[in-house]
Design a protein around this motif. Structure first.
Motif, PDB file in Angstrom:
ATOM      1  N   ARG A 162       7.451  23.105  -6.976  1.00 52.66           N
ATOM      2  CA  ARG A 162       6.443  24.722  -7.932  1.00 52.66           C
ATOM      3  C   ARG A 162       7.647  26.204  -7.443  1.00 52.66           C
ATOM      4  NH1 ARG A 162       3.216  28.900  -6.993  1.00 52.66           N
ATOM      5  NH2 ARG A 162       2.519  28.254  -4.826  1.00 52.66           N
ATOM      6  N   LEU A 163       7.584  26.105  -6.045  1.00 51.86           N
ATOM      7  CA  LEU A 163       8.037  27.424  -6.239  1.00 51.86           C
ATOM      8  C   LEU A 163       9.601  27.271  -5.887  1.00 51.86           C
ATOM      9  CD1 LEU A 163       6.742  28.079  -2.570  1.00 51.86           C
ATOM     10  CD2 LEU A 163       6.137  29.281  -4.622  1.00 51.86           C
ATOM     11  N   HIS A 164      10.244  25.992  -6.220  1.00 55.91           N
ATOM     12  CA  HIS A 164      12.206  26.103  -6.440  1.00 55.91           C
ATOM     13  C   HIS A 164      12.487  26.418  -4.757  1.00 55.91           C
ATOM     14  CE1 HIS A 164      11.987  24.398 -10.197  1.00 55.91           C
ATOM     15  NE2 HIS A 164      10.872  25.668 -10.698  1.00 55.91           N
ATOM     16  N   ALA A 165      11.592  25.731  -4.148  1.00 58.05           N
ATOM     17  CA  ALA A 165      12.270  27.119  -2.397  1.00 58.05           C
ATOM     18  C   ALA A 165      11.814  25.579  -1.119  1.00 58.05           C
ATOM     19  CB  ALA A 165      11.795  28.125  -2.021  1.00 58.05           C
ATOM     20  N   PHE A 166      12.479  25.837   0.096  1.00 57.05           N
ATOM     21  CA  PHE A 166      12.558  25.243   1.195  1.00 57.05           C
ATOM     22  C   PHE A 166      11.552  26.498   1.258  1.00 57.05           C
ATOM     23  CE2 PHE A 166      16.095  23.091   0.645  1.00 57.05           C
ATOM     24  CZ  PHE A 166      16.106  21.537   0.833  1.00 57.05           C
TER      25      PHE A 166
ATOM     26  N   SER B 114      18.507  28.040  -5.009  1.00 54.74           N
ATOM     27  CA  SER B 114      17.235  28.244  -5.746  1.00 54.74           C
ATOM     28  C   SER B 114      16.148  28.995  -4.488  1.00 54.74           C
ATOM     29  CB  SER B 114      16.369  27.557  -6.753  1.00 54.74           C
ATOM     30  OG  SER B 114      16.168  26.593  -5.442  1.00 54.74           O
ATOM     31  N   THR B 115      16.152  28.889  -3.502  1.00 58.09           N
ATOM     32  CA  THR B 115      15.785  29.378  -2.181  1.00 58.09           C
ATOM     33  C   THR B 115      15.860  29.903  -2.018  1.00 58.09           C
ATOM     34  OG1 THR B 115      15.623  26.704  -1.160  1.00 58.09           O
ATOM     35  CG2 THR B 115      15.687  28.473   0.187  1.00 58.09           C
ATOM     36  N   LEU B 116      17.294  30.590  -2.115  1.00 55.60           N
ATOM     37  CA  LEU B 116      17.793  32.306  -1.674  1.00 55.60           C
ATOM     38  C   LEU B 116      16.739  32.835  -2.890  1.00 55.60           C
ATOM     39  CD1 LEU B 116      19.869  33.588   0.841  1.00 55.60           C
ATOM     40  CD2 LEU B 116      21.400  32.981  -1.857  1.00 55.60           C
ATOM     41  N   ASP B 117      17.180  32.915  -3.674  1.00 53.86           N
ATOM     42  CA  ASP B 117      16.445  33.688  -4.564  1.00 53.86           C
ATOM     43  C   ASP B 117      15.147  33.908  -4.137  1.00 53.86           C
ATOM     44  OD1 ASP B 117      18.961  33.529  -6.360  1.00 53.86           O
ATOM     45  OD2 ASP B 117      18.551  32.256  -7.633  1.00 53.86           O
ATOM     46  N   ALA B 118      14.114  32.712  -4.080  1.00 58.57           N
ATOM     47  CA  ALA B 118      13.253  32.991  -3.901  1.00 58.57           C
ATOM     48  C   ALA B 118      12.881  34.140  -2.434  1.00 58.57           C
ATOM     49  CB  ALA B 118      12.357  31.967  -3.936  1.00 58.57           C
ATOM     50  N   LEU B 119      13.646  33.594  -1.864  1.00 56.24           N
ATOM     51  CA  LEU B 119      13.043  34.666  -0.301  1.00 56.24           C
ATOM     52  C   LEU B 119      14.065  35.345  -0.836  1.00 56.24           C
ATOM     53  CD1 LEU B 119      15.176  32.527   2.091  1.00 56.24           C
ATOM     54  CD2 LEU B 119      12.538  32.313   2.229  1.00 56.24           C
ATOM     55  N   GLY B 120      14.959  36.306  -1.513  1.00 53.43           N
ATOM     56  CA  GLY B 120      15.486  37.596  -2.088  1.00 53.43           C
ATOM     57  C   GLY B 120      14.006  38.010  -3.070  1.00 53.43           C
ATOM     58  N   GLU B 121      13.814  37.651  -3.616  1.00 51.60           N
ATOM     59  CA  GLU B 121      12.319  38.172  -4.520  1.00 51.60           C
ATOM     60  C   GLU B 121      10.688  38.310  -4.328  1.00 51.60           C
ATOM     61  OE1 GLU B 121      11.393  35.008  -7.308  1.00 51.60           O
ATOM     62  OE2 GLU B 121      13.748  34.979  -8.307  1.00 51.60           O
ATOM     63  N   GLN B 122      10.955  37.315  -2.520  1.00 47.61           N
ATOM     64  CA  GLN B 122       9.467  37.405  -2.463  1.00 47.61           C
ATOM     65  C   GLN B 122       8.954  38.667  -1.023  1.00 47.61           C
ATOM     66  OE1 GLN B 122       6.249  34.472  -2.248  1.00 47.61           O
ATOM     67  NE2 GLN B 122       7.327  33.027  -4.619  1.00 47.61           N
ATOM     68  N   LEU B 123      10.878  37.731   0.175  1.00 48.61           N
ATOM     69  CA  LEU B 123      10.724  38.045   1.455  1.00 48.61           C
ATOM     70  C   LEU B 123      11.722  39.187   1.394  1.00 48.61           C
ATOM     71  CD1 LEU B 123      10.092  34.896   4.184  1.00 48.61           C
ATOM     72  CD2 LEU B 123       9.095  36.760   2.891  1.00 48.61           C
ATOM     73  N   VAL B 124      12.448  40.088   0.026  1.00 44.83           N
ATOM     74  CA  VAL B 124      13.600  41.335   0.646  1.00 44.83           C
ATOM     75  C   VAL B 124      13.318  42.431   0.105  1.00 44.83           C
ATOM     76  CG1 VAL B 124      15.909  41.389   0.449  1.00 44.83           C
ATOM     77  CG2 VAL B 124      15.018  39.226   0.803  1.00 44.83           C
ATOM     78  N   SER B 125      13.202  42.844   0.772  1.00 42.26           N
ATOM     79  CA  SER B 125      12.487  44.809   0.399  1.00 42.26           C
ATOM     80  C   SER B 125      14.361  45.516   0.454  1.00 42.26           C
ATOM     81  CB  SER B 125      12.178  45.027   0.838  1.00 42.26           C
ATOM     82  OG  SER B 125      11.593  46.677   0.582  1.00 42.26           O
ATOM     83  N   ASP B 126      15.119  46.150  -0.013  1.00 40.99           N
ATOM     84  CA  ASP B 126      16.063  46.563  -0.374  1.00 40.99           C
ATOM     85  C   ASP B 126      16.869  46.201   1.033  1.00 40.99           C
ATOM     86  OD1 ASP B 126      18.080  48.760  -1.490  1.00 40.99           O
ATOM     87  OD2 ASP B 126      16.882  50.013   0.787  1.00 40.99           O
ATOM     88  N   SER B 127      17.423  44.994   1.016  1.00 40.25           N
ATOM     89  CA  SER B 127      18.107  43.829   2.006  1.00 40.25           C
ATOM     90  C   SER B 127      17.278  44.179   3.078  1.00 40.25           C
ATOM     91  CB  SER B 127      19.508  44.527   2.687  1.00 40.25           C
ATOM     92  OG  SER B 127      19.320  46.171   3.270  1.00 40.25           O
ATOM     93  N   LEU B 128      16.435  44.339   3.630  1.00 39.46           N
ATOM     94  CA  LEU B 128      15.635  44.345   4.540  1.00 39.46           C
ATOM     95  C   LEU B 128      14.381  43.413   4.226  1.00 39.46           C
ATOM     96  CD1 LEU B 128      14.299  47.989   5.622  1.00 39.46           C
ATOM     97  CD2 LEU B 128      16.940  46.578   6.400  1.00 39.46           C
ATOM     98  N   VAL B 129      14.399  41.903   5.278  1.00 37.19           N
ATOM     99  CA  VAL B 129      13.508  40.621   4.655  1.00 37.19           C
ATOM    100  C   VAL B 129      12.546  40.505   5.997  1.00 37.19           C
ATOM    101  CG1 VAL B 129      13.924  38.612   5.458  1.00 37.19           C
ATOM    102  CG2 VAL B 129      15.618  40.030   4.780  1.00 37.19           C
ATOM    103  N   TYR B 130      11.503  40.369   5.883  1.00 42.24           N
ATOM    104  CA  TYR B 130      10.127  40.356   6.142  1.00 42.24           C
ATOM    105  C   TYR B 130      10.205  38.854   6.565  1.00 42.24           C
ATOM    106  CZ  TYR B 130       7.432  44.186   4.289  1.00 42.24           C
ATOM    107  OH  TYR B 130       7.923  45.857   3.758  1.00 42.24           O
ATOM    108  N   ARG B 131      10.414  38.259   7.560  1.00 44.11           N
ATOM    109  CA  ARG B 131      10.006  36.460   8.148  1.00 44.11           C
ATOM    110  C   ARG B 131       9.105  35.927   7.838  1.00 44.11           C
ATOM    111  NH1 ARG B 131       8.292  37.115  14.370  1.00 44.11           N
ATOM    112  NH2 ARG B 131       6.478  38.166  14.376  1.00 44.11           N
TER     113      ARG B 131
END
Length: 609
Positions: free
Chosen positions: A468-472, A503-520
């Motif tokens: 569904r998420l197309h991500a690990f 596709s995982t990288l894209d999903a992380l970029g959409e949900q956990l990345v804020s202006d290059s900063l990443v929430y774990r």
């Protein structure tokens, strides 16, 4: 003036966490604020009770203030290619600087001698200075006496005594020592703080000796740094990170601490405050990887020595042959307690010492450790037969226990889960051991190891992937994203251009990345057993850079990396996390962040050509 330090312009007694520099002697460190105050110092070693702890309680923690006694602005920098810290004071009538350092005579494993030197030099005009030395022993729980005799101040508590030598007059002020003096252009003053103990002869510190100690310390750091093979685009920040990782090394044993502080908050006013002054197997192993990348093999060898001499492998089939962390001397008991008498940084309670996570099961440590041993065998020295036997014992345990839920890399306190990252690093543990065995022709149960390795791979692909998420995802049986899976291509588990990974990288970029900063991860979606929120996790932000670079998205990777560099403090240092307005949060500086910076810079350099 309170013993906790000078007040900021906004009225707070606490400097921002980022407004500090770090000095050390490979046994302990001190944090020096941009106002000239030492407000964190543990003697005689990283995990000892604090002597100056005003960063955790401005009123009661104790500090060593040294600053211009008139209004002045300050700037702070490191003497080039060293860990000697310079704080410059600019006032209407003059300019002066404080040089802070801890001498390192050699790489000996002596643990008793400790010296902290503060040298004030007036470089222009005339400037009055004021010093207030206010130790508070045992995390501000142990009373002490103070006396001044023969130009020296002796601070004596039940467990520790310190001697202060100064080249200017000093006066006893109750428990504290005060000094007010004026320097003209070309003049200088020296303060030296020594540990007093049996077998260590008290020393004075005249101006000439301070100059010699300064020169020797500069020489030591520059000689050490000269071994670096890094010649890339970001040489200054990479070398500052390497110098910082070296400062976090405990020379007597070779252990590497995760950070030199305790209880600096992940959220101001929150409860996410932990003691990081211990040797995490994962963090130290990653440090070894980063330093090996730059050509520093001695540190890797010292850490291997720490494992051999101070870590006893057990046969416990439940918790595993390794703990996730150890004391810097190999201690296995690190009882966690709260220091209720300290208010915490900016009121962030509780202040904790010790760490209850020591008893957690975190399967990923086996992959981190065996990967570092694999790299040491490849880039350093071939591992010995005894070490190979120990490694085989670890791999056999992983083969039998990889399919267990655990607490995971983030040490969550919300119960064990089947974390994808933990499975990934179990795969790494077996795969890297197989590489060593095949390369060296060493005896190993290769068929059994291969069977376990492949079973882990198939399980991750089947249960760790969300159609569904197309991500690990973070763990099985749920669809939560986690930045730790950024390690997948770096660990060579998956191709960096595999469609599932992209596709995982894209999903992380959409949900956990804020202006290059990443929430774990998002704690509101994946409860971790703690109240409150946290900032972005800096190691994940550098992992993101490296994942982008490996995927061929070089413009994005370089921009993200350059943005991350703007979040460093004025000296190039990073805490664990970055808050919503760009402030540094968590223990400072953190090894995890700096080793990830080194890896990201190294690999981005290679990708850019």
């Amino acid at each position: 003036m309170a013993a906790g330090g000078f007040c900021r312009s906004d009225g707070s007694a606490y400097l921002p966490i980022a407004d500090h520099g770090l000095i050390g002697d490979l046994r302990t460190v001190a944090l020096v604020g941009t106002n000239g105050t030492i407000d964190w110092y543990c003697c005689p070693r990283f995990d000892a009770p604090s002597v100056f702890g005003s960063i955790l309680d401005a009123g009661r923690g104790g500090s060593f203030q040294l600053a211009a006694d008139v209004p002045a602005t300050t700037k702070q920098f490191y003497f080039p290619d060293t860990n000697v810290l310079i704080t410059r004071f600019f006032a209407a009538d003059g300019v002066a600087e404080v040089q802070d350092f801890m001498p390192i005579a050699d790489d000996s494993r002596e643990i008793d001698r400790h010296r902290l030197i503060r040298r004030v030099i007036c470089v222009r005009g005339t400037l009055p200075f004021r010093a207030l030395v206010a130790p508070r022993f045992g995390y501000a729980t142990q009373p002490h006496t103070t006396r001044v005799e023969d130009g020296q101040a002796i601070f004596e508590s039940e467990d520790l005594s310190l001697i202060l030598t100064a080249s200017v007059p000093i006066d006893c002020d109750g428990q504290d020592v005060l000094s007010q003096f004026k320097l003209h252009e070309g003049e200088q003053a020296v303060f030296a703080l020594d540990r007093a103990c049996e077998g260590v002869t008290p020393r004075s510190c005249p101006l000439a000796e301070a100059e010699q100690e300064f020169a020797a310390t500069v020489k030591y750091w520059r000689h050490w740094l000269s071994s670096s093979r890094y010649r890339g685009r970001w040489r200054e920040v990479v070398h500052r990170s390497a110098l910082t990782l070296k400062l976090l090394t405990y020379a007597p044993t070779g252990g590497i601490v995760a950070a030199p502080t305790t209880s600096l908050p992940e959220q101001i006013g929150g409860e996410r405050n932990w003691d990081y002054r211990y040797v995490w197997i994962r963090d130290a192993a990653f440090c070894v990887y980063a330093l090996l990348r730059l050509g520093f093999t001695d540190e890797a060898e010292a850490f291997m020595g720490f494992l051999s001499e101070h870590v006893t492998l057990s046969g416990d089939g439940l918790s595993g042959p390794l703990q996730i962390m150890y004391g810097i001397d190999g201690a296995t008991e690190l009882p966690e307690q709260e220091l209720g008498h300290l208010e915490g940084y900016e009121g962030s309670a509780p202040v904790r010492v010790g760490n209850a996570a020591v008893g957690q099961l975190q399967l990923d440590i086996y992959g981190a450790l065996i990967d570092s041993i694999y790299l040491y065998d490849k880039w350093g020295k071939p591992i010995s037969s005894d070490r190979w036997d120990e490694l085989c014992m670890l791999v056999e345990w992983v083969c039998q226990n990889w399919d267990k839920p655990d607490e995971g890399i983030w040490e969550t306190r919300g119960g064990r889960k089947n974390f994808v990252y933990s499975r990934l690093m179990c795969w790494v543990a077996i795969e890297r051991a197989m590489r060593v065995a095949i390369h060296r022709g060493l005896p190993a149960e290769i068929p059994r190891w291969r069977e376990a390795r492949d079973a882990i791979y198939r399980q991750i692909m089947r249960l760790g992937w969300s159609p569904r998420l197309h991500a690990f995802v973070q763990h099985f049986d749920d669809e939560v994203l986690d930045a730790s899976v950024l390690m997948m291509p770096m660990a060579k588990f998956v191709s960096p251009t595999d469609p599932k990974w992209l596709s995982t990288l894209d999903a992380l970029g959409e949900q956990l990345v804020s202006d290059s900063l990443v929430y774990r991860y998002d704690p509101t979606v994946s409860p971790d057993g703690l109240r409150g929120i946290e900032g972005t996790f800096s190691i994940c932000s550098f992992w993101y850079v490296e994942a982008l670079a490996r995927a061929g998205r070089l413009d994005e990777a370089r921009l993200a990396f350059e943005k991350m560099l703007t979040y460093a403090n004025h000296l190039g240092l990073y805490a664990e996390q970055i808050g919503h307005t760009g402030e540094q949060l968590g223990n400072f500086p953190q090894a995890f962040t700096h080793l990830a910076l080194i890896s990201a810079a190294f690999n981005l350099d290679q990708a850019l050509g």
